[in-house]
Design a protein around this motif. Structure first.
Motif, PDB file in Angstrom:
ATOM      1  N   ASN A 278       0.653  -1.164  -0.157  1.00 36.34           N
ATOM      2  CA  ASN A 278      -0.023   0.063  -0.099  1.00 36.34           C
ATOM      3  C   ASN A 278       0.812   1.383  -0.087  1.00 36.34           C
ATOM      4  OD1 ASN A 278      -2.914  -1.061   0.397  1.00 36.34           O
ATOM      5  ND2 ASN A 278      -1.634  -2.124   1.674  1.00 36.34           N
ATOM      6  N   LYS A 279       2.323   1.299   0.204  1.00 38.09           N
ATOM      7  CA  LYS A 279       2.734   2.328   0.318  1.00 38.09           C
ATOM      8  C   LYS A 279       3.026   3.307  -0.899  1.00 38.09           C
ATOM      9  CE  LYS A 279       7.502   0.581  -0.366  1.00 38.09           C
ATOM     10  NZ  LYS A 279       8.812   0.121   0.358  1.00 38.09           N
ATOM     11  N   ALA A 280       2.675   2.523  -2.363  1.00 37.67           N
ATOM     12  CA  ALA A 280       2.869   3.175  -3.475  1.00 37.67           C
ATOM     13  C   ALA A 280       1.498   3.674  -3.813  1.00 37.67           C
ATOM     14  CB  ALA A 280       3.338   2.271  -4.296  1.00 37.67           C
ATOM     15  N   ARG A 281       0.272   3.465  -3.353  1.00 41.54           N
ATOM     16  CA  ARG A 281      -1.013   3.808  -3.745  1.00 41.54           C
ATOM     17  C   ARG A 281      -1.258   5.260  -2.765  1.00 41.54           C
ATOM     18  NH1 ARG A 281      -4.519  -1.236  -2.839  1.00 41.54           N
ATOM     19  NH2 ARG A 281      -6.188   0.430  -3.350  1.00 41.54           N
ATOM     20  N   VAL A 282      -1.596   6.164  -3.757  1.00 40.03           N
ATOM     21  CA  VAL A 282      -2.002   7.517  -2.942  1.00 40.03           C
ATOM     22  C   VAL A 282      -3.043   7.238  -1.906  1.00 40.03           C
ATOM     23  CG1 VAL A 282      -2.744   9.866  -3.366  1.00 40.03           C
ATOM     24  CG2 VAL A 282      -1.336   8.791  -4.874  1.00 40.03           C
ATOM     25  N   ALA A 283      -4.097   6.416  -2.089  1.00 48.43           N
ATOM     26  CA  ALA A 283      -5.176   6.583  -1.468  1.00 48.43           C
ATOM     27  C   ALA A 283      -4.818   5.777   0.026  1.00 48.43           C
ATOM     28  CB  ALA A 283      -6.442   5.867  -1.887  1.00 48.43           C
ATOM     29  N   THR A 284      -3.939   4.964  -0.058  1.00 46.62           N
ATOM     30  CA  THR A 284      -3.485   4.129   1.185  1.00 46.62           C
ATOM     31  C   THR A 284      -2.307   4.289   1.660  1.00 46.62           C
ATOM     32  OG1 THR A 284      -2.815   2.444  -0.213  1.00 46.62           O
ATOM     33  CG2 THR A 284      -5.073   2.208   0.600  1.00 46.62           C
ATOM     34  N   ARG A 285      -1.482   5.617   1.243  1.00 47.97           N
ATOM     35  CA  ARG A 285      -0.166   5.934   1.554  1.00 47.97           C
ATOM     36  C   ARG A 285       0.037   5.975   3.152  1.00 47.97           C
ATOM     37  NH1 ARG A 285       2.493  10.182  -1.501  1.00 47.97           N
ATOM     38  NH2 ARG A 285       2.565   8.822  -3.244  1.00 47.97           N
ATOM     39  N   ASN A 286      -1.002   6.783   3.681  1.00 45.69           N
ATOM     40  CA  ASN A 286      -0.882   7.392   5.130  1.00 45.69           C
ATOM     41  C   ASN A 286      -1.384   5.885   5.860  1.00 45.69           C
ATOM     42  OD1 ASN A 286      -0.335   9.931   4.348  1.00 45.69           O
ATOM     43  ND2 ASN A 286      -2.642  10.451   4.668  1.00 45.69           N
TER      44      ASN A 286
END
Length: 517
Positions: A278-286
């Motif tokens: 998930n670290k590369a996806r904007v929606a789930t980065r946080n």
């Protein structure tokens, strides 16, 4: 508090033994100091007695505490008699008597004020001498010597002529004469026979003061202690109760830690997996970053490194003839005027497993050496059978300057470096031990190096002289298993019935041939 050890750290070269350990000894505590071979039990004793300076930490004794230490490595010097060693227990009292005589000599020229101080000091010394049996030293020496069967040997006997067990008895007798406030005992049962182990057990059960005992003899340990200190992986942990109680708590703590470790490892894997996906996806980065923070802050559980457990397996040679050895009117000893035995007529046959027992100094080691023709009998003969491939484990050997690797290589020059290392590892020695000199290892580790030589030689008869001395519980258990599986013949000198029971099919008691003077 009798003894307080705080923040102790110590090591040899790059091998750490203790890391920031603490220890306390209170009045009346009977402590068992336990741990596998090489964990640092004897080193700990040497540090608290001041024989060794720790790298870091403090050792504080209560004021005026007199410590008695039975050290498994004490050397008795030639020229000293049994009586000399026993009387040396009172050397501090003889020093006091000298001081008292000096005061008396000065009294003639003393002023009245000085006289008063001198009289007071004389009174104190006089009380000390009386309370510590100074005026009946000879009868005290005789009484303790009788309890340990030392009178039969003669108090004028040179201590270097004694067997391992007799030497231990002399040192133990000296220690008890010293009446210390605290006893430190390092493997006291190693060379004692069953009768004197029983005597020591009763003595320690009734002992009012505190003691610290190192022993791998679990039934003995269980019968005399009420606190366990366990040494493992540079730590020292305290448990209330005997060895069985300790094992119960220890196993429970170990399995709880293993369960917690498994749960945590699973959580770590799940968190890492989530972060990676998930670290590369904007929606789930946080969300990924907050889980990464949780990972970074996590206090990771570490399991203690498992010590290598020894695995002993004896190599077997071709089958020998039916008769292993036979003695005819064999009289053993070193002095024609003082034979150790009457005429011994014994025969050992192929496949027999026999325990050789009897009190200390009766000649068990001498009998083995006479059978092997390492020493000449005083009369009679010992005849060995045909096609024997003999494995002999001696009670004590001077380790010399060799490293463990060199020690095995000398015996088996055709081995590769890998084969030497793997043979030593199978005996429960770590890489650091294997690369060390034999003489810096603990008694148990040295015994494992010597067993390694025996295991890698093809034999069909094993003559073992006290092989369990110094060995820890795991090593003893596996040695017994290996000896049970061994198809050859065994003659074993051993003072631990729980070791040889279920292993041997015959017991020879040398006392039946005894001629102790």
């Amino acid at each position: 508090m009798i003894l307080n050890v705080s923040n102790l750290s110590h090591g040899f070269g790059d091998r750490a033994i203790f890391n920031n350990v603490s220890f306390r000894l209170l009045k009346g505590e009977h402590i068992g100091l336990i741990g596998a071979n090489g964990e640092g039990k004897s080193t700990f004793m040497n540090i608290v007695t001041g024989k060794l300076m720790p790298d870091e930490g403090k050792v504080e004794w209560a004021k005026n505490v007199r410590v008695g230490y039975l050290d498994q490595h004490t050397v008795l010097e030639q020229g000293m008699t049994i009586g000399d060693v026993l009387r040396s227990a009172f050397s501090y009292l003889f020093d006091m008597e000298t001081k008292m005589n000096e005061i008396c000599d000065k009294m003639g020229e003393a002023t009245p004020d000085e006289m008063e101080i001198m009289m007071e000091e004389l009174g104190t010394i006089q009380d000390m001498l009386t309370n510590h049996d100074f005026y009946i030293i000879d009868s005290k020496v005789e009484e303790v010597a009788r309890a340990f069967d030392l009178l039969d040997l003669g108090l004028d006997r040179d201590v270097t002529e004694l067997s391992g067990g007799q030497r231990t008895k002399v040192l133990l007798a000296k220690l008890l004469l010293e009446k210390p406030d605290i006893l430190l005992l390092d493997e006291p049962t190693n060379y004692l026979d069953e009768k004197h182990i029983e005597w020591l057990k009763r003595y320690l059960q009734e002992y009012e003061n505190a003691f610290i005992l190192i022993s791998h003899d679990i039934p003995f340990l269980n019968s005399v202690i009420n606190i366990i200190y366990h040494m493992e992986n540079q730590e020292l942990n305290r448990y209330v109760g005997d060895y069985d109680k300790f094992m119960e708590v220890y196993e429970m703590k170990k399995s709880q830690l293993e369960a917690a470790y498994k749960r945590q490892q699973q959580e770590i894997d799940e968190l890492k997996d989530f972060v990676a996906r998930n670290k590369a996806r904007v929606a789930t980065r946080n969300m990924a970053m907050s889980r990464q923070k949780k990972l970074d802050k996590m206090d990771v559980i570490e399991l203690a490194k498992e010590r290598p457990k020894p695995e002993f397996n004896f190599k077997e040679a071709r089958t020998p003839g039916r008769m292993i050895f036979e003695t005819t009117d064999l009289v053993i000893g070193y002095d024609k005027d003082r034979p150790l035995s009457s005429e011994i007529n014994l025969r050992m046959e192929r496949g027999e497993k026999i325990a050789l027992v009897g009190t200390n100094g009766i000649g068990k080691t001498t009998f083995l050496k006479s059978v092997l023709a390492l020493i000449k009998p005083l009369s009679g003969k010992a005849e060995l059978g045909d096609y024997l491939e003999i494995g002999y484990f001696e009670q004590e050997i001077n380790p010399g300057e060799n490293s463990c690797i060199e020690e095995i290589w000398e015996e088996f020059p055709s081995f590769t470096q890998y084969e030497v290392r793997s043979a030593l590892a199978k005996c429960g020695l770590t890489t650091k031990h294997i690369e060390s000199k034999v003489k810096v290892l603990s008694g148990g580790e040295q015994a494992k190096v010597r067993l390694c030589k025996l295991l890698n030689k093809e034999t069909n008869i094993l003559l073992l002289d006290e092989p369990t001395n110094h060995l820890d519980v795991d090593a003893k258990e596996d040695l017994k298993r290996a000896l049970k599986e061994y198809k050859g013949s065994i003659l074993i000198v051993c003072h631990e019935p729980e070791f040889y029971e279920g292993l041997v099919d015959k017991v020879w008691n040398l006392e039946e041939f005894s001629k102790l003077w």
